[in-house]
Scaffold this active site. Structure first.
Site, PDB file in Angstrom:
ATOM      1  CB  CYS A  63      -0.926   0.016   1.223  1.00 27.68           C
ATOM      2  SG  CYS A  63      -2.111  -1.344   1.244  1.00 27.68           S
TER       3      CYS A  63
ATOM      4  CG  HIS B   8      -2.222   3.180   5.334  1.00 24.49           C
ATOM      5  ND1 HIS B   8      -2.139   3.006   3.977  1.00 24.49           N
ATOM      6  CD2 HIS B   8      -2.573   1.971   5.865  1.00 24.49           C
ATOM      7  CE1 HIS B   8      -2.420   1.748   3.689  1.00 24.49           C
ATOM      8  NE2 HIS B   8      -2.686   1.098   4.818  1.00 24.49           N
TER       9      HIS B   8
ATOM     10  CG  ASN C 231      -6.131  -0.328   1.315  1.00 26.14           C
ATOM     11  OD1 ASN C 231      -5.468   0.345   0.539  1.00 26.14           O
ATOM     12  ND2 ASN C 231      -5.583  -1.042   2.288  1.00 26.14           N
TER      13      ASN C 231
END
Length: 1582
Positions: A1294, A1432, A1498
Site C-alpha cells: 500500500c 493511511h 483501500n
C-alpha cells in the site's frame, strides 16, 4: 426616492475538462497590433484562467416597445462591428514566444467578419450564455445576446427584445460600453434612414504606439516615482472577521452586486461643496476609512485602494477598446492616526484628494509597468490591493444598464452614473471572503460614515467607527493620562495595563514566533499568568519578595514575569549562559525567596544565606481550577518590580532595584517616544536579563502589540536578523549601533518602519543611512533610570542629521541636568559636566550596597516634588535647543560595549583574583574589543581566559590577553591606564591572508580516501584557526576545543566568521547555524569536511589560489546537510485518475467534500466464483472504477491481441498517464521524446493467472513465459509516450505509489530528468464485485470501511489508478505551470524489527521516525506548521491505533529535539532549536488527521496517490474534507478531549502557511510520508 434594483448576472465558472489551446488567427486580416501594457495584465490573467468570467462586463439595452424586428437589431449590431476594429479582433501568442509581451491582436477584415449573435428565448439559456468564458483566439471579444420575449397584446403576439453585449475587459472598458450604448441607441432611433456614419475612430494601434513612446519619456519616469511612492510601506487589508466556510451548493462562487445606496445629483453637489472637491474623492475617503476599520490594525503601514482611471485622451473618446487603468491610491488612515489621535476626516479627504489629483496627471502610466518597477525594487505590494473603486460613466439613457466586471478583489465598490445625474453605489464582494454578517456590518459602517461626512467634515477619524477608537499608536487600555504624573505613579503595576489589554483584545496575538509557527493570545497569556501567580502566592510570594526566573521557553518567561507582578513580588532573570560563579554571586545578592526554573543545580545556592525554594515550571498545573488570585495587600508604587544586575568594580555584581513607579512611569512615557500600538509587531531582541528587554515586553504588551521571538536569539545579527525581521513582519525593534551596522545594505526590510538605537556611541554615517529609510530613535538611558530616559527622533524627511552626540530631550516628567563632578550645582546651557537624571524613572539604588547608592543617588526637588537624582558618570552638555549631547565618560572606568555595560576594574579584579601568577593587569578597549594587558611576560593568555570565563559573563571576557614585562605606573604607584592604552593599545593590524584548503573532485581509492579525510580535517582546522585569529584579532591561536565565545567572540564576530568561511569555501554552503552549533575549531572543521563531501580530498601539494578549483560537493547528499543550504522544492503540476465513485480528479474532490461513499454494492453473484473456505463470507461490496473497457488498442499502436494480453492495470495507466501529462500542459508522444522520468507503484498482475484467456497468444513460448515477458508499467509507458528519463516500478504494497513519489523526487533532485510522471495502480482480477473475509481479518465483514472509528472492523478492497506530474518548483514557475501543491519534504523508511511483535504488525516508532525525517526535510522547526495529516487509515482497529500513536510520537519527538539531527562526526546539523517547556506545549495547536479510505476503500498500490491528490487539492483550495463518518473514536487510539492530535470531523479551513502531511504504509513495515504546502505559503517563506 427608492433605490433602483441592480442585479448581477455574471460570475466565474468551473473549467471544462479540456484545456484551452490558443489558435493562430484565421481568415482575412486587416492589421496586427501588439497588446498594450494595460491589456497585458488582463492577458496574463486570461492565460491562467481562460474559462473564468470575472473580467467580463455586460451592457444591457432594453428595447421593449421599440417595435424593432430581430433582423433590424442584428443589422445594427453588425454595423457596430464593421465600424469598430476591437469588435473584430482576436488575441494570440506565438508558440515560440518566450514572454506574454510577445502576444498580439489580429484585427479581422470588416467585409468578411460578422458579429457572433446568440438568439435566446428563455431565461435559463440567457444565464448560460452570459456566464460562459470566451476563447479569445477564435471568438471576437464582445459576444451579443438578443433575448426575445413574447406576449399577447390586444390579441396580437408582440415581441420584446433585450440586447446584451458581453465583452471581455481586455477589449472594452466602461467608457467603451458607454460609447457603444449611445451608438446602438442612435442607430435604433435612426431606423432605416441614411444618416451618414460618423468619422471612423482612431486605431487602437495608435494608442499602443503612443503608450510605448510615453513609457520612454521623462514624464513616465516622474509618474513611476509617484506611483512607487503610493505603494511604499503599504500593506493589503487583512480582514478582522473570520472567512465563511465554503458553500457546498453549486454556483456558490458566483458573485453578485448589492445596491447599497442611491445619491441624487443635488446630494452629490452638496457633498462636493462641503469639502470643496469632487464628491468621488470624498466617497473614496469614506471607503478607505471604513475598510481600514474592518481590517486588522496596521499602525505602521497605510493601505491602498485600486481606483479606476479612464487614461483616455480626448482624441480616443470614440475608440471602443480597453484603456482604463486601475491604480493603487494610498489611504493614509494609519499615517494620520500615528501622527495624532485627533486627526479629522477632512484631513483624510485632503490627503486622498491630493493623491487622486496627482494620479490623474500620471494616469497614463500602466499598472503592469508599476508592478514591474516595484519588482525591480523588491516591492511586492503593487498588486496586493484587496479593494477596488470605480466610477462608471453615464450610459445613453435609462434603458441601458452596465454590469461591471467581478475582478479579483475582495470588495469592488462601483459608482454607476444614471441618466438623471444621480449615482448608485453597488458593491461586489467575494463570497469566499465576506459572509452575509460581515458584509452587513461593512454596509452599515459605510452608510453611517457617509451620513456623518455629509453633516460635518471635521469629525475625528476615531469617532466614525468603534473599531478605530483604539487604533492610535501608543494608547493604554484604561491607563492614566501621561501628563498626570501622580496617576502614573499610582498605577503601580504595568501588569494591570496588560490585563486590560487581555480584556479588550483577548483573541489578538500577544506573543509570536514566526520560525516555529507558535503564538499565544492576550487572553491565553493572561490566564496562564493568573494560574502561575496563584501558585506563587500559595508558596508565600508577596510584596518585595524576590523570585528568580531561569527559563528557556520565552513564552513561559513572559507569563512568569507577569505572574510575579500579579503575586505582588519582584522578579530577577538569571541568564542560563552565565558561569556558575556569576550565578552564585547574583543569587547571593538577590536573596531570593523562590527560584523558578526548568533545570536545577544545588551548586547555584552555595553562597546563599538562605537558599530559595525551587519551583518547577510545570508546577502551576497543580493549581485548582477554582483557585483565585488574591489581591496584593498594602501594595505601594514603591514596591520592587524587578532587579537588574550589572558589573561592579568590587567584583560583586550590582543589583539595581527598580520600583513599580519607575516601571509605570517609563512605560507611560513611551507614548511620546516609541511608536507602538495595536497591530505593531515588535522584535524581542534583548535577553530578558537585560533592562532593554523591558522596552520590548512591557511596552509592547501594554500598548496591545505583538511581541515576536526567534529560535536563535544569540544570532540576531546580519542576515539572520534581517531574515527574522522579514519573517515576523517586524515594525519596530531596539538594538545597538554595532548590531545595526551588520545588516547588509541590500536588505529592504519593508515591514520595518521604526528603529531605536542605543547602548553605545553611534557613528554619523550609520545614523544618516538608517534615518533616510525609517523613523530612527536615538536613545539614551542608564539602567539606573529605567531603560531609556532621553531620545532624539530623526524622521526620513529631516533636512539635517543631528550629531551622533545628540541624544535629544528627556522623557515626560524626567529632568536632564548638567552638574559639576561631586556637586549638585546645575550648570547652564553649553557648559560641559556630568549628566544627572532626575524624576520618577530614577530607581531605588543598589541592593545591599548603601554606600554606593549614597554616592550615585541624591534626593532633590523637581517640579514641586521631592524626587531622586542619579549621577550617570557620563560627560555632556545641554545645548541652547534643550537637547542633550553626550561626550563620553567622566573619570570612572565603566563602559558600554556592544550594548553591554561592564566595569573594566571589575574585569581586572577577576584576573587578579583568579590568576595568582598575574602581578598587574589593565583592561582596555582596542578596536572595539576588550584587550587585557598583564605582566609578567611569561603569562599564558589562554589559561587566564579559561579561568576568568568561569567568573565573568562571556561578554566581559577579553578577546585577547597580551603578556608584557611591565605596565606603566602613575605618581601614586598605581597602574596608569591612560598610558597603557597609549603604549600598548595600537591596533595589531590585519591578519595575514588566509589561504583556503582546496578540495579536488578526483575520486581516490578507498584506502587513499580514508587517509585524505583525516588530512582534510587537520588542514581545515589549521585554516579555520587562522580565520579565528583574524576575526578575533588575537595574537595567540585558540585551542581546537575552545568555544568561540570563550575565545572572546560574540554574535557580531560570529557573523563575521561565518562570512569569512562562506567566502573561503562558497561551495560548502555552510550556514550561520552550522557555525553556531559547532562552536569550536575542531567541530567546525568536522562540519565543513562533511559539507565538502566524501569524494573530496587534499592533495599533498595544495594549491593556494582559491579561484583555481572549486570545493567539491557530493552528488549523493545525505540528511546531514546544512539547513541553510537551498533545499529544492517540487511542484505537482498535473493530476489525473479513476477512483471508486469518481471518474476524474474534480469528481473525486466533490465526493470527498460531500462525504459520499464511492464503494459499490453488487448483486452478490461473485460469491459463486469466490471459492469460499469454511468460516468465510462473501461481502458484495467493492471499490470498483469505471473505464476498464475504454482502452482502444489502435490509439496505442497495438493489435487487439496485444491489448488483450496486456495487464489491464497497464492499459488503464497508459490512459491516465497521458491525461496527467495533458493536465500539466506537457506535449506527449513527441518525435524527439521528453526528458521525463516514469515511476509507477503497481500491484501484482493477477490478470495473468486468473483472467487471461489461454487462447489469446498463439505462441507456446509466450504462454509458457508470460510472467517473464510481462512488461513493467513504467517502461511500457515510457515507450508508448516516448519518455526518455529513468523508469522504475515500485512494489511496496500500500506504500508503493508514495514510495514512487519519493524515488521520483530523488531523480529530479539529482538532475536525472526534467519532470517526473508518477503513478499508482491497483486492479484485482477476477472482478467479483466483492471479497471473501472472516472475523478478525483485515477486510471488513460488514462491508464498511470506518477509519479511526470504534465500530471499525477492517478495510474494504478497491481498485484505482492515479497519476501526478512533478517538476522542480523553479522550473514550474518559469514555465508558467499551474501548481496544485508544493512538496516541501519527503522521507521513506522501513520498521525493521523495532517494536514489532510480528512481520504484519506496524511499528509506531518506525512510522514516527519517517514522519520526523520528512518534517526535517521540509525544514519545519516544529510540528505545528503541519495542520493536517492524511493517514493511511485503513480501518483496522490495531493498525489505525498504531498509526495514530506513531503520529503522536513523531510530534512529541520532533518537539523535544526541535528537529536537530547529529552527524556521525559529532558536528551538529541544525534543523531547529531545542525547545524548553512552555505554555504552548500544554495547549498546542491541534493537528487533525483523517483518511479517504472511508470514501473509496483501500486501493492498495494506488492508495498513496489517492491521499496525495486529496492533500494537494486541499492545500490548493484551502479546505480539508472531513472523514466520511466518525462516531466514537477507536478506544485503542486513546484520543482525549485535549489531545494534540484529533480526528477531523468537519471541514477544516487552512490558513496561509499551513502544511498537510500524507502517510502511506506498506505491508510488513514500509513507511512513506510527504509534506505539502501551497504555492503561496512557500513563496511567502522565500
Amino acid at each position: 426616492m427608492s433605490i433602483p434594483a441592480m442585479p448581477f448576472i455574471t460570475g466565474p465558472v468551473a473549467e471544462p475538462q479540456e484545456q484551452l489551446r490558443l489558435s493562430p488567427p484565421r481568415g482575412r486580416l486587416s492589421a496586427i497590433i501588439p497588446l498594450s501594457k494595460v491589456q497585458e495584465v488582463l492577458w496574463v490573467d486570461y492565460l491562467r484562467q481562460p474559462w473564468a468570467t470575472h473580467y467580463n462586463l455586460t451592457l444591457k439595452v432594453d428595447l421593449t416597445g421599440s417595435n424593432l424586428s430581430l433582423e433590424s437589431i442584428m443589422n445594427n449590431i453588425h454595423k457596430l462591428g464593421s465600424r469598430h476594429d476591437m469588435l473584430r479582433t482576436t488575441f494570440h501568442i506565438d508558440s515560440s514566444a518566450q514572454h506574454t509581451s510577445q502576444s498580439y491582436m489580429a484585427v479581422h477584415d470588416a467585409a468578411s467578419s460578422f458579429q457572433n449573435i446568440a438568439i435566446v428565448s428563455d431565461d435559463a439559456r440567457l444565464q448560460q450564455a452570459l456566464r460562459r468564458g470566451l476563447d479569445l483566439s477564435t471568438e471576437f471579444p464582445v459576444q451579443w445576446i438578443v433575448h426575445q420575449a413574447y406576449s399577447v397584446v390586444d390579441g396580437r403576439l408582440v415581441a420584446a427584445h433585450t440586447v446584451y453585449a458581453m465583452g471581455h475587459h481586455i477589449a472594452v472598458d466602461g467608457t467603451s460600453m458607454s460609447h457603444l450604448s449611445r451608438e446602438l441607441v442612435q442607430l435604433i432611433q435612426d431606423g432605416d434612414t441614411t444618416t451618414p456614419p460618423p468619422p471612423p475612430p482612431p486605431s487602437y494601434g495608435e494608442f499602443v504606439q503612443r503608450q510605448a513612446a510615453y513609457l520612454r519619456s521623462p514624464e513616465a519616469q516622474d509618474a513611476e516615482a509617484f506611483w512607487l511612492a503610493q505603494i511604499a510601506h503599504t500593506t493589503p487589508h487583512r480582514w478582522t472577521h473570520a472567512a465563511p466556510l465554503p458553500a457546498s451548493a453549486p454556483g456558490h462562487d458566483y458573485r453578485k452586486m448589492d445596491t447599497w445606496a442611491f445619491f441624487p445629483s443635488d446630494e452629490l453637489a452638496a457633498w462636493s461643496q462641503l469639502y470643496r472637491t469632487s464628491w468621488f474623492r470624498v466617497a473614496v475617503s469614506v471607503i478607505g476609512l471604513v475598510t481600514a476599520g474592518h481590517a486588522r490594525p496596521a499602525p505602521h503601514h497605510d493601505s491602498t485602494l485600486q481606483v479606476a482611471f479612464g487614461a483616455r485622451a480626448p482624441s480616443f473618446a470614440g475608440c471602443v477598446s480597453h484603456m482604463a487603468n486601475t491604480m493603487p491610491i494610498r489611504q493614509p488612515v494609519s499615517s494620520l492616526l500615528r501622527r495624532s489621535g485627533s486627526a479629522t476626516f477632512a484631513e483624510l479627504v485632503q490627503l486622498v484628494g491630493k493623491n487622486i489629483s496627482q494620479a490623474k496627471k500620471n494616469e497614463m502610466y500602466p499598472f503592469l509597468s508599476l508592478v514591474e518597477a516595484a519588482a525591480r525594487d523588491g516591492e511586492d505590494t503593487a498588486a496586493a490591493s484587496r479593494v477596488a473603486v470605480t466610477l462608471s460613466p453615464r450610459l445613453a439613457d435609462d434603458r441601458c444598464t452596465l454590469y461591471p466586471v467581478n475582478g479579483v478583489w475582495d470588495l469592488f465598490f462601483c459608482f454607476l452614473e444614471h441618466a438623471d445625474g444621480g449615482v448608485a453605489l453597488g458593491v461586489i464582494s467575494d463570497p469566499a471572503v465576506f459572509g452575509p454578517a460581515a458584509l452587513a456590518a461593512l454596509r452599515a459602517d459605510v452608510l453611517r460614515t457617509v451620513a456623518l461626512s455629509q453633516q460635518t467634515p471635521d469629525f475625528p477619524l476615531t469617532s466614525a467607527l468603534s473599531c478605530l477608537a483604539d487604533r492610535q499608536v501608543a494608547t493604554l487600555a484604561g491607563g492614566p493620562d501621561v501628563e498626570d504624573v501622580d496617576a502614573v505613579i499610582a498605577a503601580r503595576v504595568v501588569s494591570d495595563w496588560i490585563r486590560s489589554r487581555a480584556a479588550t483584545q483577548p483573541d489578538e496575538i500577544a506573543l509570536s514566533n514566526g520560525e516555529d509557527g507558535t503564538s499565544l493570545t492576550y487572553g491565553a497569556l493572561d490566564a496562564s499568568s493568573d494560574r502561575k501567580a496563584v501558585h506563587l502566592q500559595r508558596l508565600g510570594a508577596g510584596r518585595n519578595d524576590v523570585v528568580v526566573l531561569q527559563l528557556g521557553a520565552v513564552f513561559d518567561m513572559v507569563a512568569w514575569i507577569l505572574a510575579v507582578h500579579k503575586a505582588g513580588a519582584c522578579f530577577v532573570v538569571l541568564d542560563r549562559q552565565l558561569p556558575l560563579a556569576r550565578k552564585q554571586a547574583i543569587l547571593r545578592v538577590a536573596d531570593a525567596k523562590l527560584f523558578v526554573s526548568d533545570a536545577f543545580d544545588d551548586a547555584y545556592f552555595a553562597d546563599c544565606a538562605t537558599p530559595p525554594t525551587t519551583v518547577s515550571v510545570w508546577a502551576d498545573t497543580a493549581v485548582p481550577a477554582d483557585a483565585h488570585l488574591a489581591p496584593v495587600s498594602g501594595a505601594a508604587p514603591t514596591d520592587l518590580a524587578y532587579l537588574v544586575f550589572t558589573s561592579g568594580s568590587t567584583g560583586l555584581p550590582k543589583a539595581i532595584e527598580v520600583e513599580h513607579q519607575n516601571l509605570s512611569s517609563y512605560v507611560s512615557a513611551t507614548r511620546a517616544v516609541v511608536p507602538v500600538g495595536r497591530g505593531s509587531r515588535v522584535l524581542q531582541f534583548a535577553p530578558f536579563a537585560f533592562d532593554a528587554s523591558v522596552l520590548e515586553w512591557a511596552v509592547t504588551l501594554s500598548y496591545g502589540g505583538t511581541l515576536c521571538f526567534v529560535q536563535h536569539p544569540a544570532l540576531l545579527v546580519g542576515d539572520y536578523l534581517a531574515d527574522m525581521v522579514d519573517l515576523n513582519q517586524i515594525n519596530f525593534f531596539h538594538t545597538t549601533p554595532s548590531v545595526l551596522a551588520t545588516i547588509p545594505d541590500g536588505r529592504r526590510l519593508p515591514s520595518l518602519r521604526a528603529l531605536s538605537v542605543g547602548g553605545e556611541a553611534s557613528s554619523a554615517g550609520l545614523l544618516d543611512k538608517w534615518s533616510r529609510r525609517l523613523h530612527l530613535i536615538h536613545a539614551y538611558g542608564p539602567t539606573e533610570t529605567t531603560v531609556i530616559c532621553a531620545t532624539e527622533h530623526i524622521l526620513p524627511a529631516s533636512d539635517t542629521l543631528p550629531s551622533p552626540s545628540n541624544i535629544g530631550r528627556a522623557n515626560p516628567h524626567v529632568a536632564l541636568l548638567i552638574c559639576p563632578e561631586d556637586a549638585e550645582t546645575v550648570l547652564g546651557p553649553g557648559v560641559t559636566g556630568e549628566i544627572c537624571i532626575a524624576g520618577p524613572q530614577v530607581t531605588r539604588g543598589y541592593r545591599g550596597q548603601p554606600a554606593l547608592t549614597a554616592a550615585q543617588f541624591r534626593t532633590m526637588e523637581h517640579n514641586g516634588r521631592v524626587t531622586r537624582m542619579y549621577r550617570s558618570g557620563d560627560r555632556g552638555f545641554i545645548g541652547d535647543d534643550g537637547k542633550l549631547h553626550i561626550l563620553g565618560r567622566m573619570n570612572n572606568r565603566e563602559i558600554k560595549l556592544r550594548g553591554f555595560r561592564m566595569d573594566l576594574a571589575a574585569i581586572e579584579k577577576s584576573i587578579l583574583d583568579n590568576c595568582p601568577e598575574v602581578m598587574t593587569a589593565s583592561v582596555q578597549v582596542v578596536d572595539d574589543k576588550l584587550v587585557a594587558f598583564a605582566c609578567p611576560a611569561t603569562l599564558q593568555g589562554d589559561a587566564i581566559r579559561q579561568r576568568i570565563a568561569l567568573d565573568l559573563p562571556s561578554y566581559s571576557v577579553p578577546a585577547d590577553i597580551t603578556a608584557v614585562d611591565s605596565l606603566p605606573l602613575n605618581t601614586n604607584g598605581k597602574v596608569d591606564h591612560k598610558e597603557v592604552l597609549q603604549q600598548f593599545g595600537a591596533s595589531t593590524g590585519p591578519a595575514a591572508a588566509i589561504k583556503p584548503v582546496i578540495v579536488t573532485k578526483t575520486a581516490p581509492k578507498k584506502k587513499e580516501l580514508q587517509t585524505s579525510d583525516s588530512n582534510l580535517v587537520d588542514r581545515l582546522e589549521a585554516s579555520i584557526t587562522t580565520l579565528w585569529q583574524k576575526v578575533l584579532g588575537c595574537r595567540d591561536a585558540p585551542g581546537p576545543d575552545v568555544t568561540f565565545y570563550n575565545a572572546g567572540g560574540h554574535s557580531i564576530l560570529l557573523s563575521a566568521l561565518h562570512k569569512e568561511l562562506v567566502t573561503l569555501y562558497p561551495a560548502a554552503k555552510i550556514s550561520l547555524l552550522d557555525v553556531f552549533y559547532n562552536p569550536t575549531i575542531r567541530r567546525q572543521a568536522q562540519r565543513l569536511s562533511e559539507l565538502v563531501g566524501d569524494d573530496g580530498f587534499i592533495p599533498s601539494s595544495s594549491v593556494s589560489d582559491v579561484s583555481a578549483q572549486d570545493v567539491a560537493t557530493p552528488g549523493n547528499s545525505t540528511t546531514a546537510t546544512s539547513v541553510a543550504a537551498d533545499a529544492p522544492l517540487f511542484a505537482i503540476v498535473g493530476m489525473a485518475g479513476r477512483f471508486p465513485g469518481a471518474d476524474s480528479v474534480e469528481a473525486m474532490w466533490e465526493l470527498l467534500m460531500a462525504q459520499r461513499d464511492g464503494i459499490t454494492t453488487s448483486d452478490g453473484a461473485g460469491a459463486e466464483s469466490a471459492d469460499l473456505a469454511e468460516g468465510e463470507v462473501f461481502v458484495p461490496r467493492y471499490g470498483s472504477i469505471n473505464g476498464l473497457e475504454d482502452f482502444r488498442a489502435s490509439d496505442w499502436n497495438m493489435s487487439d491481441e496485444d491489448a488483450q494480453v496486456l495487464d489491464p492495470q497497464k492499459r488503464m495507466f497508459l490512459m491516465i498517464a497521458e491525461e496527467a501529462l495533458q493536465d500539466a500542459s506537457i506535449p506527449v508522444r513527441t518525435v524527439s521524446g521528453s526528458n521525463i522520468g516514469t515511476f509507477v507503484g503497481i500491484a501484482p498482475n493477477t490478470y495473468l493467472s486468473s483472467a487471461l484467456p489461454s487462447s489469446v497468444s498463439s505462441s507456446a513460448f509466450e504462454r509458457r513465459y508470460k510472467a517473464v515477458l510481462d512488461p513493467t508499467a513504467s517502461t511500457l509507458t515510457a515507450y508508448k509516450l516516448n519518455l526518455l528519463g529513468p523508469s522504475m516500478d515500485v512494489s511496496a504494497a500500500c506504500a508503493s505509489s508514495l514510495v514512487a513519489v519519493h524515488q521520483a523526487l530523488r531523480a529530479l533532485r539529482a538532475g536525472d530528468c526534467a519532470a517526473a510522471l508518477v503513478g499508482g495502480v491497483s486492479l484485482a482480477y477476477p472482478q467479483l464485485g466483492g471479497y471473501a473475509t472472516s472475523d478478525g481479518k483485515i477486510f471488513s465483514a460488514r462491508g464498511q470501511c470506518r477509519p479511526l472509528d470504534a465500530a471499525a472492523d477492517g478495510s474494504v478492497p478497491a481498485d484505482g489508478v492515479a497519476a501526478v506530474v512533478l517538476k522542480p518548483l523553479v522550473a514550474a514557475q518559469t514555465d508558467g505551470d499551474r501548481v496544485y501543491a508544493v512538496i516541501q519534504g519527503h522521507a521513506i523508511g522501513t520498521d525493521g524489527a523495532v517494536d514489532k511483535i510480528g512481520f504484519t504488525v506496524p511499528s509506531s516508532s518506525g512510522q514516527a521516525k519517517v514522519i520526523s525525517a520528512a518534517m526535517a526535510d521540509a525544514r519545519l522547526a516544529r510540528h505545528q506548521g503541519v495542520r493536517y495529516v492524511e493517514m493511511h487509515g485503513s480501518g483496522t482497529s490495531i493498525g489505525d491505533a498504531l498509526e495514530y500513536k506513531g503520529i503522536e510520537r513523531a510530534v512529541a519527538a520532533y518537539e523535544a529535539t526541535g528537529g536537530e539531527s547529529r552527524c556521525s562526526s559529532g558536528a551538529i546539523s541544525p534543523t531547529g532549536t531545542e525547545q524548553q517547556p512552555s505554555d504552548t506545549k500544554q495547549t498546542p495547536r491541534t493537528l487533525f488527521v483523517g483518511s479517504n479510505k472511508g470514501n473509496f476503500g483501500n486501493a492498495e498500490a494506488a492508495s498513496g496517490l489517492f491521499s496525495l491528490i486529496k492533500a494537494s487539492l486541499a492545500v490548493s483550495r484551502g479546505v480539508v474534507p472531513p472523514l466520511r463518518q466518525l462516531g466514537d473514536c477507536n478506544e485503542l487510539m486513546g484520543v482525549a478531549e485535549g489531545s494534540t492530535v484529533q480526528p477531523l470531523r468537519k471541514q477544516l479551513r487552512l490558513e496561509k502557511g499551513d502544511r498537510v502531511g500524507v502517510t502511506a504504509l506498506g505491508y510488513g513495515g514500509v513507511n512513506a510520508h510527504c509534506i505539502l504546502a501551497s504555492l503561496e505559503a512557500v513563496e511567502e517563506r522565500e
